[in-house]
Motif scaffolding. Structure first.
Motif, PDB file in Angstrom:
ATOM      1  N   PRO A  15       1.001  -1.104   0.068  1.00 26.17           N
ATOM      2  CA  PRO A  15       0.112  -0.159  -0.015  1.00 26.17           C
ATOM      3  C   PRO A  15       0.988   1.339   0.128  1.00 26.17           C
ATOM      4  O   PRO A  15       2.089   1.196   0.495  1.00 26.17           O
ATOM      5  CB  PRO A  15      -0.742  -0.175   1.082  1.00 26.17           C
ATOM      6  CG  PRO A  15       0.165  -0.991   2.219  1.00 26.17           C
ATOM      7  CD  PRO A  15       0.699  -1.998   1.184  1.00 26.17           C
ATOM      8  N   ARG A  44      -2.570   5.003   2.077  1.00 24.84           N
ATOM      9  CA  ARG A  44      -3.328   4.020   2.291  1.00 24.84           C
ATOM     10  C   ARG A  44      -2.871   3.194   3.591  1.00 24.84           C
ATOM     11  O   ARG A  44      -3.899   2.828   4.397  1.00 24.84           O
ATOM     12  CB  ARG A  44      -3.348   3.263   1.004  1.00 24.84           C
ATOM     13  CG  ARG A  44      -4.131   1.786   1.320  1.00 24.84           C
ATOM     14  CD  ARG A  44      -5.300   2.136   1.728  1.00 24.84           C
ATOM     15  NE  ARG A  44      -6.154   0.871   1.744  1.00 24.84           N
ATOM     16  CZ  ARG A  44      -7.369   0.860   2.330  1.00 24.84           C
ATOM     17  NH1 ARG A  44      -7.836   1.966   2.967  1.00 24.84           N
ATOM     18  NH2 ARG A  44      -7.970  -0.543   2.485  1.00 24.84           N
ATOM     19  N   MET A  55      -5.332   2.541   6.689  1.00 24.47           N
ATOM     20  CA  MET A  55      -5.617   1.188   7.211  1.00 24.47           C
ATOM     21  C   MET A  55      -5.307   0.945   8.649  1.00 24.47           C
ATOM     22  O   MET A  55      -5.753   0.205   9.556  1.00 24.47           O
ATOM     23  CB  MET A  55      -4.406  -0.031   6.441  1.00 24.47           C
ATOM     24  CG  MET A  55      -5.110   0.034   5.056  1.00 24.47           C
ATOM     25  SD  MET A  55      -3.853  -0.887   4.079  1.00 24.47           S
ATOM     26  CE  MET A  55      -3.852  -2.723   4.815  1.00 24.47           C
ATOM     27  N   ASP A 105      -7.886   2.470  10.839  1.00 23.80           N
ATOM     28  CA  ASP A 105      -8.967   1.689  10.796  1.00 23.80           C
ATOM     29  C   ASP A 105      -8.805   0.409  11.875  1.00 23.80           C
ATOM     30  O   ASP A 105      -9.654   0.142  12.710  1.00 23.80           O
ATOM     31  CB  ASP A 105      -9.338   1.234   9.488  1.00 23.80           C
ATOM     32  CG  ASP A 105      -9.987   2.235   8.788  1.00 23.80           C
ATOM     33  OD1 ASP A 105     -10.303   3.399   9.115  1.00 23.80           O
ATOM     34  OD2 ASP A 105      -9.904   1.977   7.366  1.00 23.80           O
ATOM     35  N   ALA A 106      -7.625  -0.040  11.690  1.00 25.32           N
ATOM     36  CA  ALA A 106      -7.183  -1.119  12.749  1.00 25.32           C
ATOM     37  C   ALA A 106      -7.033  -0.658  14.320  1.00 25.32           C
ATOM     38  O   ALA A 106      -7.861  -1.687  15.034  1.00 25.32           O
ATOM     39  CB  ALA A 106      -5.752  -1.659  12.371  1.00 25.32           C
ATOM     40  N   ALA A 140     -10.286  -6.169   9.567  1.00 24.70           N
ATOM     41  CA  ALA A 140      -9.520  -4.808   9.643  1.00 24.70           C
ATOM     42  C   ALA A 140      -7.779  -5.003   9.811  1.00 24.70           C
ATOM     43  O   ALA A 140      -7.098  -4.416   9.021  1.00 24.70           O
ATOM     44  CB  ALA A 140     -10.071  -4.089  10.781  1.00 24.70           C
ATOM     45  N   LEU A 145      -3.440  -5.586   6.856  1.00 19.30           N
ATOM     46  CA  LEU A 145      -2.410  -4.749   7.546  1.00 19.30           C
ATOM     47  C   LEU A 145      -1.384  -5.362   7.902  1.00 19.30           C
ATOM     48  O   LEU A 145      -0.021  -5.130   7.940  1.00 19.30           O
ATOM     49  CB  LEU A 145      -3.174  -3.916   8.541  1.00 19.30           C
ATOM     50  CG  LEU A 145      -2.109  -2.951   9.395  1.00 19.30           C
ATOM     51  CD1 LEU A 145      -1.571  -1.723   8.333  1.00 19.30           C
ATOM     52  CD2 LEU A 145      -2.918  -2.329  10.679  1.00 19.30           C
TER      53      LEU A 145
END
Length: 262
Positions: A116, A120, A124, A127-128, A198, A202
């Motif tokens: 990514p 990005r 990520m 969000d994690a 999620a 990652l």
């Protein structure tokens, strides 16, 4: 007298035997002919070689391994041609596909697009953190002010600058009303799916220390209002699994979190 052909007499006639000027015995015959001078000159077009003609398939933005940052790219495929005197004659097969960086012009395999971009990756990670925090809180810590304080601090550190206890509490209430998560003992499978969605994409892009730090953030929120509950241990174990952390290491980290001040 004819020139000595020897074992490579044909080459002698074409190229001539070269003896540097000024050396005794140098003659016109020893000087390279016009063809030899053209073939061996250091500059100018090559007489014989291979040329690749590239065609651009698509473009976009990627993390360039050569530049070490986000750059524009072109995904290209090509065809190799055997070239004589600058004229393409025979096909030598396909080339690529490759990813060409618009900045450094280097070519990389198409798997470079799997990494990514910096932007990005940051999204990520945000969000994690958000998913881990909500997962821990919805397993029993929603009513504890200490847990909410720890969660707000963690979320602000992850980039949610407008996060407050009131907003986080309202979000948790909405989740509980929508899914019955806080009262439903069978909510663990749903949490596991959310955590894997999620954290799974990652995990390959984080160093081991980064994956462990993410799990420790959730552990400290769980410990903010007292020892781990069985539900909190389960959700943290699930998060560790999604982060590809070995179960023994998960247990070690959960113990370490109890000994380390938040």
């Amino acid at each position: 007298m004819l020139p000595d052909r020897g074992r490579k007499g044909r080459e002698s006639r074409i190229f001539g035997r070269f003896t540097p000027p000024g050396v005794p015995g140098a003659r016109d015959l020893d000087r390279p002919g016009p063809f030899a001078r053209l073939l061996h000159r250091g500059r100018g077009p090559r007489l014989i070689g291979t040329r690749t003609v590239w065609t651009t398939l698509c473009d976009g933005e990627f993390f360039c391994p050569g530049c070490g940052g986000d750059r524009n790219y072109q995904r290209r495929t090509g065809r190799r041609r055997f070239v004589v005197l600058g004229l393409p004659l025979l096909s030598r097969g396909d080339a690529g596909p490759v990813v060409e960086c618009a900045a450094c012009q280097d070519h990389f395999g198409v798997d470079a697009l799997d990494h990514p971009t910096t932007v990005r990756l940051s999204a990520m990670l945000r969000d994690a953190v958000h998913t881990v925090v909500l997962a821990v809180l919805t397993t029993g810590g929603t009513t504890a002010r200490a847990a909410l304080d720890a969660a707000v601090t963690t979320l602000r550190g992850a980039g949610f600058d407008d996060c407050t206890e009131e907003r986080l509490g309202a979000l948790l209430d909405a989740l509980a009303a929508d899914t019955g998560r806080l009262a439903d003992p069978d909510c663990v499978p749903g949490l596991a799916i959310e955590l894997h969605e999620a954290l799974g994409p990652l995990a390959p892009h984080l160093a081991p220390a980064g994956r462990e730090a993410l799990l420790l953030q959730g552990a400290r929120i769980a410990l903010a209002d007292g020892p781990y509950t069985p539900a909190e241990r389960d959700v943290l174990a699930t998060a560790g699994c999604a982060l590809t952390i070995d179960s023994d290491d998960v247990a070690r980290l959960l113990v370490a979190a109890t000994r380390t001040p938040s």
